[in-house]
Design a protein around this motif. Structure first.
Motif, mmCIF file in Angstrom:
data_model
loop_
_atom_site.group_PDB
_atom_site.id
_atom_site.type_symbol
_atom_site.label_atom_id
_atom_site.label_comp_id
_atom_site.label_asym_id
_atom_site.label_seq_id
_atom_site.Cartn_x
_atom_site.Cartn_y
_atom_site.Cartn_z
ATOM 1 N N HIS A 136 -15.871 18.302 38.608
ATOM 2 C CA HIS A 136 -16.461 18.225 37.267
ATOM 3 C C HIS A 136 -16.180 19.506 36.481
ATOM 4 N N GLU A 137 -16.369 20.651 37.111
ATOM 5 C CA GLU A 137 -16.112 21.921 36.428
ATOM 6 C C GLU A 137 -14.647 22.069 36.052
ATOM 7 N N ARG A 138 -13.743 21.637 36.919
ATOM 8 C CA ARG A 138 -12.315 21.850 36.700
ATOM 9 C C ARG A 138 -11.702 20.820 35.766
ATOM 10 N N TRP A 139 -12.038 19.528 35.955
ATOM 11 C CA TRP A 139 -11.370 18.470 35.208
ATOM 12 C C TRP A 139 -12.327 17.490 34.528
ATOM 13 N N GLY A 140 -13.612 17.726 34.603
ATOM 14 C CA GLY A 140 -14.563 16.829 33.961
ATOM 15 C C GLY A 140 -14.780 15.519 34.705
ATOM 16 N N MET A 141 -14.366 15.449 35.952
ATOM 17 C CA MET A 141 -14.548 14.216 36.727
ATOM 18 C C MET A 141 -16.007 14.052 37.138
ATOM 19 N N ARG A 142 -16.456 12.787 37.116
ATOM 20 C CA ARG A 142 -17.823 12.491 37.524
ATOM 21 C C ARG A 142 -17.813 11.311 38.494
ATOM 22 N N PRO A 143 -18.622 11.370 39.539
ATOM 23 C CA PRO A 143 -18.597 10.291 40.529
ATOM 24 C C PRO A 143 -19.009 8.936 39.961
ATOM 25 N N ASP A 144 -19.814 8.936 38.913
ATOM 26 C CA ASP A 144 -20.294 7.677 38.339
ATOM 27 C C ASP A 144 -19.404 7.153 37.209
ATOM 28 N N PRO B 55 -15.506 6.243 36.978
ATOM 29 C CA PRO B 55 -14.138 6.151 37.506
ATOM 30 C C PRO B 55 -13.050 6.434 36.477
ATOM 31 N N SER B 56 -13.317 6.222 35.202
ATOM 32 C CA SER B 56 -12.285 6.511 34.200
ATOM 33 C C SER B 56 -11.992 8.011 34.102
ATOM 34 N N SER B 57 -12.904 8.844 34.588
ATOM 35 C CA SER B 57 -12.683 10.295 34.544
ATOM 36 C C SER B 57 -11.845 10.800 35.720
ATOM 37 N N MET C 236 -8.726 14.399 46.409
ATOM 38 C CA MET C 236 -9.494 13.345 45.756
ATOM 39 C C MET C 236 -8.458 12.353 45.266
ATOM 40 N N ASN C 237 -8.262 11.314 46.035
ATOM 41 C CA ASN C 237 -7.248 10.320 45.716
ATOM 42 C C ASN C 237 -7.913 9.081 45.138
ATOM 43 N N PRO C 238 -7.840 8.911 43.824
ATOM 44 C CA PRO C 238 -8.454 7.721 43.237
ATOM 45 C C PRO C 238 -7.622 6.482 43.540
ATOM 46 N N PRO C 239 -8.248 5.324 43.465
ATOM 47 C CA PRO C 239 -7.487 4.085 43.666
ATOM 48 C C PRO C 239 -6.406 3.944 42.598
ATOM 49 N N ALA C 240 -5.267 3.366 42.966
ATOM 50 C CA ALA C 240 -4.211 3.083 41.989
ATOM 51 C C ALA C 240 -4.725 2.018 41.031
#
Length: 176
Positions: free
Chosen positions: A52-60, A62-64, A114-118
């Motif tokens: 979240h700090e580095r790229w703004g990703m959030r677990p809730d 998926p678009s992030s 952290m490998n998101p689904p394709a």
């Protein structure tokens, strides 16, 4: 070569004879429940805070998870308390000691992925998503003259199409 199992790490066995046989035949092994859930939770929280700090990703959200700067799933996070807590789990140590036949192990530098689904239209736009990463030169793998062990701790349940780890099976038995 795999351990002859003559060394019993601290009297604790994590792997069975069937586990050793499966590993020898298939080149991979899944060992469930090695890391306590509370230790996994701390590492998951630590990882999401970093993402979240580095790229703004959030677990809730998926678009992030599909940030252009986050290519190939590799997160340049090598040392954290969560990672260290997992390394220090007695059952993790016992599993590796069982494989190597000694309790005297070296701790390598670990990293986080952290490998998101394709996803259609997303993964193809991000270089490296779905790319194969091999830590050993191919000629060493294909020689059959090696014994390498690498552990990966999945911090969440992953379905076959949910991202995460990919394994090239039977590479330990090169064809003649």
């Amino acid at each position: 070569e795999l351990s002859d199992r003559s060394v019993a790490p601290r009297g604790q066995r994590v792997l069975t004879e069937a586990d050793h046989e499966f590993l020898a035949e298939h080149g991979w092994l899944l060992v469930r429940g090695v890391v306590p859930p509370e230790t996994v939770r701390r590492c998951v929280d630590d990882t999401w805070n970093y993402l979240h700090e580095r790229w703004g990703m959030r677990p809730d959200d998926p678009s992030s998870w599909y940030h252009p700067q986050h290519m190939n799933g590799h997160v340049k996070k090598y040392q954290s308390q969560g990672q260290w807590d997992i390394r220090q789990c007695p059952t993790v140590h016992a599993a590796f000691a069982d494989l190597w036949g000694t309790e005297q192990l070296w701790c390598s530098v670990d990293s986080t992925h952290m490998n998101p689904p394709a996803r259609d239209g997303i993964a193809s736009d991000l270089p490296g998503i779905g790319a194969l990463h091999i830590d050993v030169p191919m000629e060493v793998l294909l020689s059959g003259n090696h014994f390498r062990v690498q552990g990966e701790v999945l911090l969440s349940d992953v379905t076959s199409d949910g991202g995460g780890f990919a394994c090239v099976v039977s590479v330990q038995h090169p064809s003649a």
